[in-house]
Structure formats: structure tokens, C-alpha cells
Motif scaffolding. Sequence first.
Motif, mmCIF file in Angstrom:
data_model
loop_
_atom_site.group_PDB
_atom_site.id
_atom_site.type_symbol
_atom_site.label_atom_id
_atom_site.label_comp_id
_atom_site.label_asym_id
_atom_site.label_seq_id
_atom_site.Cartn_x
_atom_site.Cartn_y
_atom_site.Cartn_z
ATOM 1 N N LEU A 12 -7.506 6.684 15.837
ATOM 2 C CA LEU A 12 -8.271 7.440 14.851
ATOM 3 C C LEU A 12 -7.512 7.563 13.531
ATOM 4 C CD1 LEU A 12 -9.726 10.276 17.120
ATOM 5 C CD2 LEU A 12 -10.972 8.353 16.119
ATOM 6 N N LEU A 13 -6.203 7.696 13.626
ATOM 7 C CA LEU A 13 -5.377 7.810 12.421
ATOM 8 C C LEU A 13 -4.996 6.445 11.854
ATOM 9 C CD1 LEU A 13 -2.970 10.678 13.535
ATOM 10 C CD2 LEU A 13 -4.888 10.855 11.933
ATOM 11 N N ASP A 14 -5.348 5.377 12.557
ATOM 12 C CA ASP A 14 -4.986 4.013 12.165
ATOM 13 C C ASP A 14 -3.475 3.894 11.973
ATOM 14 O OD1 ASP A 14 -5.385 1.318 11.526
ATOM 15 O OD2 ASP A 14 -5.496 1.727 9.385
ATOM 16 N N ASN A 15 -2.734 4.488 12.902
ATOM 17 C CA ASN A 15 -1.279 4.286 12.913
ATOM 18 C C ASN A 15 -1.019 2.927 13.574
ATOM 19 O OD1 ASN A 15 -0.809 6.706 11.704
ATOM 20 N ND2 ASN A 15 -0.434 7.812 13.591
ATOM 21 N N ARG A 16 -0.660 1.965 12.756
ATOM 22 C CA ARG A 16 -0.608 0.566 13.190
ATOM 23 C C ARG A 16 0.667 0.293 13.976
ATOM 24 N NH1 ARG A 16 -1.204 -1.430 7.304
ATOM 25 N NH2 ARG A 16 -0.599 0.718 6.949
ATOM 26 N N LEU A 17 0.541 0.354 15.305
ATOM 27 C CA LEU A 17 1.685 0.170 16.194
ATOM 28 C C LEU A 17 1.942 -1.319 16.407
ATOM 29 C CD1 LEU A 17 3.768 1.483 18.124
ATOM 30 C CD2 LEU A 17 2.019 1.325 19.916
ATOM 31 N N ARG A 18 3.185 -1.733 16.152
ATOM 32 C CA ARG A 18 3.580 -3.121 16.374
ATOM 33 C C ARG A 18 4.796 -3.144 17.287
ATOM 34 N NH1 ARG A 18 6.949 -6.965 12.627
ATOM 35 N NH2 ARG A 18 6.507 -8.993 13.509
ATOM 36 N N VAL A 19 4.641 -3.767 18.460
ATOM 37 C CA VAL A 19 5.722 -3.860 19.439
ATOM 38 C C VAL A 19 6.201 -5.304 19.501
ATOM 39 C CG1 VAL A 19 6.382 -3.523 21.845
ATOM 40 C CG2 VAL A 19 4.708 -1.982 20.786
ATOM 41 N N THR A 20 7.493 -5.516 19.278
ATOM 42 C CA THR A 20 8.072 -6.846 19.442
ATOM 43 C C THR A 20 9.185 -6.776 20.491
ATOM 44 O OG1 THR A 20 9.626 -6.464 17.617
ATOM 45 C CG2 THR A 20 7.558 -7.530 17.067
ATOM 46 N N GLY A 21 9.286 -7.840 21.275
ATOM 47 C CA GLY A 21 10.291 -7.880 22.336
ATOM 48 C C GLY A 21 9.865 -7.188 23.603
ATOM 49 N N ALA A 22 8.561 -6.947 23.788
ATOM 50 C CA ALA A 22 8.092 -6.228 24.975
ATOM 51 C C ALA A 22 8.464 -6.943 26.258
ATOM 52 C CB ALA A 22 6.575 -6.033 24.907
ATOM 53 N N GLU A 23 8.657 -8.273 26.176
ATOM 54 C CA GLU A 23 9.017 -9.032 27.367
ATOM 55 C C GLU A 23 10.399 -8.662 27.900
ATOM 56 O OE1 GLU A 23 10.537 -11.282 23.814
ATOM 57 O OE2 GLU A 23 8.677 -10.223 24.341
ATOM 58 N N ASN A 24 11.180 -7.922 27.108
ATOM 59 C CA ASN A 24 12.519 -7.524 27.542
ATOM 60 C C ASN A 24 12.516 -6.298 28.455
ATOM 61 O OD1 ASN A 24 14.088 -9.534 26.166
ATOM 62 N ND2 ASN A 24 13.620 -8.486 24.244
ATOM 63 N N VAL A 25 11.376 -5.635 28.580
ATOM 64 C CA VAL A 25 11.271 -4.505 29.513
ATOM 65 C C VAL A 25 10.959 -5.070 30.896
ATOM 66 C CG1 VAL A 25 10.050 -2.381 30.094
ATOM 67 C CG2 VAL A 25 10.461 -2.966 27.695
ATOM 68 N N PRO A 26 11.803 -4.833 31.884
ATOM 69 C CA PRO A 26 11.557 -5.404 33.222
ATOM 70 C C PRO A 26 10.210 -4.949 33.789
ATOM 71 C CG PRO A 26 13.779 -4.499 33.071
ATOM 72 C CD PRO A 26 13.060 -4.063 31.840
ATOM 73 N N ALA A 27 9.491 -5.878 34.382
ATOM 74 C CA ALA A 27 8.190 -5.561 34.961
ATOM 75 C C ALA A 27 8.326 -4.765 36.256
ATOM 76 C CB ALA A 27 7.401 -6.838 35.212
ATOM 77 N N ARG A 28 9.487 -4.804 36.859
ATOM 78 C CA ARG A 28 9.722 -4.039 38.095
ATOM 79 C C ARG A 28 11.209 -3.697 38.193
ATOM 80 N NH1 ARG A 28 8.553 -9.134 39.178
ATOM 81 N NH2 ARG A 28 6.389 -8.592 39.519
ATOM 82 N N GLY A 29 11.503 -2.702 38.996
ATOM 83 C CA GLY A 29 12.880 -2.287 39.189
ATOM 84 C C GLY A 29 13.337 -1.295 38.143
#
Length: 243
Positions: free
Chosen positions: A19-36
Motif C-alpha cells: 500500500l505504501l509502495d515501499n519497493r523491496l529489493r532482495v539480492t543474494g536470497a539464494e545464500n539463505v539455506p533452504a533447510r537446517g
Amino acid sequence: MADFVYPPVLVAARLMFRLLDNRLRVTGAENVPARGGAVLACTHVSYLDFIYCGLGARPAKRLVRFMAKQEIFSNRIAGPLMRGMHHIPVDRAAGQASYDEAVARLRAGEVVGVFPEATISQSFTVKDIKTGAVRMAAEAGVPVVPMALWGTQRLWTKGRPKDLTRRHVPISVVIGEPMRPGPDDSCEALTTDLRARMSELLEKAQAEYPEIPESDAERWWLPAHLGGSAPTPEEAAALDRRS
């Protein structure tokens, strides 16, 4: 553990930001482990950072359990939410208990979020950081993932009035490659390395940020070394000592 509170809170946060159009940009998300288990070690420039740090882990479908000061859990509004999202209270008079709880969560495969600077950086650079992030990661046998946020200080930071309804503010989340502390590694050396990585990510976020201040009055959210009017690291340290 069952999560009945966390998902609706994230949905509400996303809706508000949309609603506020706070433009979130995430880079490097692949570095967060999917498990563990993993420790997310994030820079700290705003009171809202835990929200955006948590959103940075969502592409990996992870829920982050943040270590936060006990006083927040005592708040009649925030307290039930914090407990419902299974965050970890930190009692500074009995810090070992919260540390042990974090290590247990990591060993159980949870993602624990920490702000190694401990308090908000009023200079918008990375302050000296505590060793806790690498110590708990080494003890639990999990990686440390460095992260930097930029733009969140424009909404609510220390020493400035909050501006939570400000529209069209870009928010950058930059996530670095995991570090893997070993039980025989020097915590001091690893902490120095972690701080360097966090600083590099923050500088990347600042360099790639899509906006510059439109007036001198707006230069408060830029660090001094980039031509802004934020306190220098030395001035910010003096402010911290007085607070």
C-alpha cells in the motif's frame, strides 16, 4: 513448532508495504539455506530492521527467530506477537540463557536472526560487532549468513521522528555468502571477517540504491563519507555513550 502468528504477521506487513509502495529489493536470497540451522547476521540502521531481515529470508521459505531485548516482550502489544512468533528474549542480566536457547534452536534447524552491532548505528556504517553470532554458529555447527539493509532508516531510526506512512521508499536487502565457523577457529578473527563482509554488503547496497537525497535537509539519511549529514562513526559513538 507450530506457527499460527508469524505467517499472518508477514502477510499484514507485505500488504502494508504494498500500500505504501515501499519497493523491496532482495539480492543474494539464494545464500539463505533452504533447510537446517543458520545465523542471519544483519546490519542495524532502523527500528524496523527485523521485519525486512525476516522478509529477506522468505524466498527460501524460512521463518527467522530474532534475538531481541526482554523489554519488547514485556510490552502489552508487542509482547504477545513476539512470543507468538517464537522470537528469543534477551535478558542482559542473564544473557547465557538466551544464548543457550539460540544454540538449541539452531541445532533444531531453525534460522536465528541477530544484530551483532547490538544497537542502531546512527552513522549508518557498521559499528564494532559482538562475537556472539560466530560463537553460537560454531557451537551449533551451522553457517553465519551476513546481511545488510538500506533505506529502512528513512522510515524510523534512532534520533529521528518516525515516518511510517512515507510512500515510495526503496528498501534494499543484500545477502552475502555463508561463513562456516569451525569449533577450532578464532572467534575474534571470524568476527573481524564478519564485520568486513557486512560492511562490504552495506556499501554495495548504498552504491546501488536508486535514490539520492532531493535536498540538503534530506541528506540526514546518508553517511558522512558519502556526503550526508549523518554523524561520523566517532560522533555516533559519542552519542551512544551519552544515551
